[in-house]
Design an enzyme around this catalytic site. Sequence first.
Site, short mmCIF file in Angstrom:
data_model
loop_
_atom_site.label_atom_id
_atom_site.label_comp_id
_atom_site.label_asym_id
_atom_site.label_seq_id
_atom_site.Cartn_x
_atom_site.Cartn_y
_atom_site.Cartn_z
N TYR A 166 0.84 -1.20 0.00
CA TYR A 166 0.00 0.00 0.00
C TYR A 166 0.88 1.25 0.00
CZ TYR A 166 -3.76 3.16 1.65
OH TYR A 166 -4.68 4.18 1.79
N VAL A 208 -9.88 1.29 12.74
CA VAL A 208 -10.04 1.40 14.18
C VAL A 208 -11.38 2.01 14.61
CG1 VAL A 208 -8.76 3.61 14.41
CG2 VAL A 208 -8.81 1.99 16.30
N SER A 210 -14.40 2.17 13.08
CA SER A 210 -15.55 1.27 12.89
C SER A 210 -15.44 0.05 13.81
CB SER A 210 -15.70 0.88 11.42
OG SER A 210 -14.46 0.53 10.88
N ASP A 294 3.34 -0.86 12.27
CA ASP A 294 2.24 0.07 12.62
C ASP A 294 2.87 1.41 13.05
OD1 ASP A 294 -0.89 -0.58 13.45
OD2 ASP A 294 -0.05 1.10 14.56
P1 NAD Z 1 -12.69 1.91 0.64
O1 NAD Z 1 -11.98 0.59 0.75
O2 NAD Z 1 -13.92 2.10 1.43
O3 NAD Z 1 -13.01 2.26 -0.89
C1 NAD Z 1 -12.16 1.94 -1.95
C2 NAD Z 1 -13.00 1.54 -3.15
O4 NAD Z 1 -12.12 1.22 -4.26
C3 NAD Z 1 -13.84 0.29 -2.88
O5 NAD Z 1 -15.16 0.52 -3.28
C4 NAD Z 1 -13.16 -0.79 -3.72
O6 NAD Z 1 -14.03 -1.81 -4.13
C5 NAD Z 1 -12.60 0.03 -4.87
N1 NAD Z 1 -11.46 -0.64 -5.54
C6 NAD Z 1 -10.39 -1.21 -4.96
N2 NAD Z 1 -9.57 -1.72 -5.89
C7 NAD Z 1 -10.16 -1.47 -7.11
C8 NAD Z 1 -9.81 -1.74 -8.45
N3 NAD Z 1 -8.69 -2.42 -8.75
N4 NAD Z 1 -10.64 -1.33 -9.44
C9 NAD Z 1 -11.79 -0.65 -9.15
N5 NAD Z 1 -12.17 -0.37 -7.88
C10 NAD Z 1 -11.36 -0.76 -6.88
O7 NAD Z 1 -11.60 3.02 1.02
P2 NAD Z 1 -11.81 4.58 1.30
O8 NAD Z 1 -11.59 4.81 2.73
O9 NAD Z 1 -13.05 5.05 0.67
O10 NAD Z 1 -10.55 5.16 0.53
C11 NAD Z 1 -10.67 5.77 -0.75
C12 NAD Z 1 -9.30 6.27 -1.18
O11 NAD Z 1 -8.79 7.18 -0.21
C13 NAD Z 1 -8.26 5.17 -1.33
O12 NAD Z 1 -7.45 5.47 -2.44
C14 NAD Z 1 -7.44 5.28 -0.06
O13 NAD Z 1 -6.12 4.83 -0.26
C15 NAD Z 1 -7.51 6.77 0.21
N6 NAD Z 1 -7.30 7.05 1.65
C16 NAD Z 1 -8.30 6.80 2.56
C17 NAD Z 1 -8.07 7.04 3.91
C18 NAD Z 1 -9.13 6.83 4.96
O14 NAD Z 1 -8.86 7.05 6.13
N7 NAD Z 1 -10.34 6.49 4.61
C19 NAD Z 1 -6.81 7.50 4.33
C20 NAD Z 1 -5.81 7.69 3.37
C21 NAD Z 1 -6.07 7.49 2.03
N1 UDP Z 2 -6.17 -0.53 15.78
C1 UDP Z 2 -6.53 -1.06 17.01
N2 UDP Z 2 -7.61 -1.88 17.07
C2 UDP Z 2 -8.36 -2.18 15.96
C3 UDP Z 2 -8.00 -1.61 14.72
C4 UDP Z 2 -6.89 -0.80 14.66
O1 UDP Z 2 -5.88 -0.80 18.04
O2 UDP Z 2 -9.35 -2.93 16.12
C5 UDP Z 2 -5.01 0.40 15.73
C6 UDP Z 2 -4.00 0.10 14.64
O3 UDP Z 2 -3.03 -0.84 15.09
C7 UDP Z 2 -3.42 1.48 14.40
C8 UDP Z 2 -4.59 2.43 14.62
O4 UDP Z 2 -5.53 1.68 15.42
O5 UDP Z 2 -2.43 1.76 15.34
C9 UDP Z 2 -5.27 2.88 13.34
O6 UDP Z 2 -5.56 1.73 12.57
P1 UDP Z 2 -6.37 1.78 11.20
O7 UDP Z 2 -6.34 0.40 10.64
O8 UDP Z 2 -7.69 2.40 11.40
O9 UDP Z 2 -5.55 2.79 10.28
P2 UDP Z 2 -3.98 2.98 9.96
O10 UDP Z 2 -3.69 4.35 10.45
O11 UDP Z 2 -3.19 1.95 10.68
O12 UDP Z 2 -3.91 2.82 8.49
#
Ligand code: NAD
Ligand code: UDP
Length: 333
Positions: A166, A208, A210, A294
């Site tokens: 990732y 974390v 959810s 982590d």
């Molecule tokens: P999510 O997993 O809920 O949504 C991602 C979506 O992309 C899903 O619907 C999945 O089915 C789709 N997907 C995955 N691989 C695919 C592929 N090969 N082709 C088509 N669709 C594909 O994640 P999210 O939280 O909505 O994140 C969205 C974007 O934001 C991602 O790029 C993620 O890396 C970035 N992001 C999110 C967070 C966060 O905290 N939510 C933090 C940092 C970056």
């Molecule tokens: N984490 C936790 N319990 C859980 C899920 C996550 O303690 O049930 C911790 C995880 O190890 C990390 C932080 O919560 O330190 C945030 O995790 P998340 O997967 O939400 O996002 P990250 O920032 O690691 O991508």
Amino acid sequence: MEVITTTIIIIILLRIEHRMSKKNILITGCAGFIGYHLTKYLAKNSNNHIIGIDNMFTGSIDNLKELKKLDNFEFIRHDVIFPIYIEVDEIYHLASPASPIYYQQTPIKTVKTNLLGTLNMLGLAKRMKCKILFTSTSEVYGNPNQHPQKEEYFGNVNPIGKRACYDEGKRIAETLMMDYKRQHNVKIKIVRIFNTYGPNMSYDDGRVVSNFIVQALRNNPISIYGDGNQTRSFCYIDDMIDGISAMMDTDLIITGPINLGNNQEISVVTLAEKIRSIIGSESEIIYKPLPEDDPVRRKPDLTLAANLLKWSPNIEIENGLKRTINYFKEIIC
Ligand code: NAD
Ligand code: UDP
Ligand code: UDP
């Protein structure tokens, strides 16, 4: 008969004309957490026609059902690692799993999604001569030695660890974005998103916020990984959507990367206690092993976003958690 045929042709032509006068916005990853909110937000403008792409790896069927009710939304089930030739005016490229348990389940696919998926979207943006925004992540900073993290910091990423699919996937995607700008002058925008939460996250997504809410609502043990002293800074989804759209819409030629998130840093154990207390849950707190690599601390420096986009997050964690808890109460209780 002739009258019917003519009427049908007129209706088809009117529909094509109507569609062409609209702005065609492509959102990859539309059925995911952020994609769902972004689609709903952009669809409020009836001049926008949203084309959503998703392969449904971590996308939610329920999110998609809601989106399909929108008049100006069209869904294409497609995997971004394969090329696609369509007509669009703007691209939000979000497709990628974001939760550690999912992106590590199929790590090679995670690399392909970020590398080949981003290459294909950049090829599309180059062909259409349109803007493309890429959702990168705070994970590009790895386990950071600088705190808070500024955009100019190059990060501290383990290239061979379990998170690398990732972290390095997002880093090479950023590289591609910048090279398409330098070599082909594609109009690119990179945002680095820090931990974001809110309604419509999947209840079994593994992140974390959810996890803790669902565990607390069910009075099940709350699972803290490690000692819980690691920190994160959580941004509510509405703030994030405002930030993403401010980046896309700014008149200035800003490529980024720009950090988007919230700079209210809290430890994982404090988060667990807050959630337990808001819900009034009787869940006990249990400790499980810390996942590999982590990050210990994470907090965005948001100066650039404030200066260039005039954007800052507004929603305090207590308020955001209450809204998120209300959503989960409805779907799981
Ligand atoms: P999510 O997993 O809920 O949504 C991602 C979506 O992309 C899903 O619907 C999945 O089915 C789709 N997907 C995955 N691989 C695919 C592929 N090969 N082709 C088509 N669709 C594909 O994640 P999210 O939280 O909505 O994140 C969205 C974007 O934001 C991602 O790029 C993620 O890396 C970035 N992001 C999110 C967070 C966060 O905290 N939510 C933090 C940092 C970056
Ligand atoms: N984490 C936790 N319990 C859980 C899920 C996550 O303690 O049930 C911790 C995880 O190890 C990390 C932080 O919560 O330190 C945030 O995790 P998340 O997967 O939400 O996002 P990250 O920032 O690691 O991508
Ligand atoms: N591509 C795509 N849709 C398009 C244009 C390109 O999916 O509308 C893909 C194309 O198949 C290629 C990638 O995007 O794999 C990069 O395209 P580009 O034109 O930059 O590279 P080239 O095809 O010249 O290698």
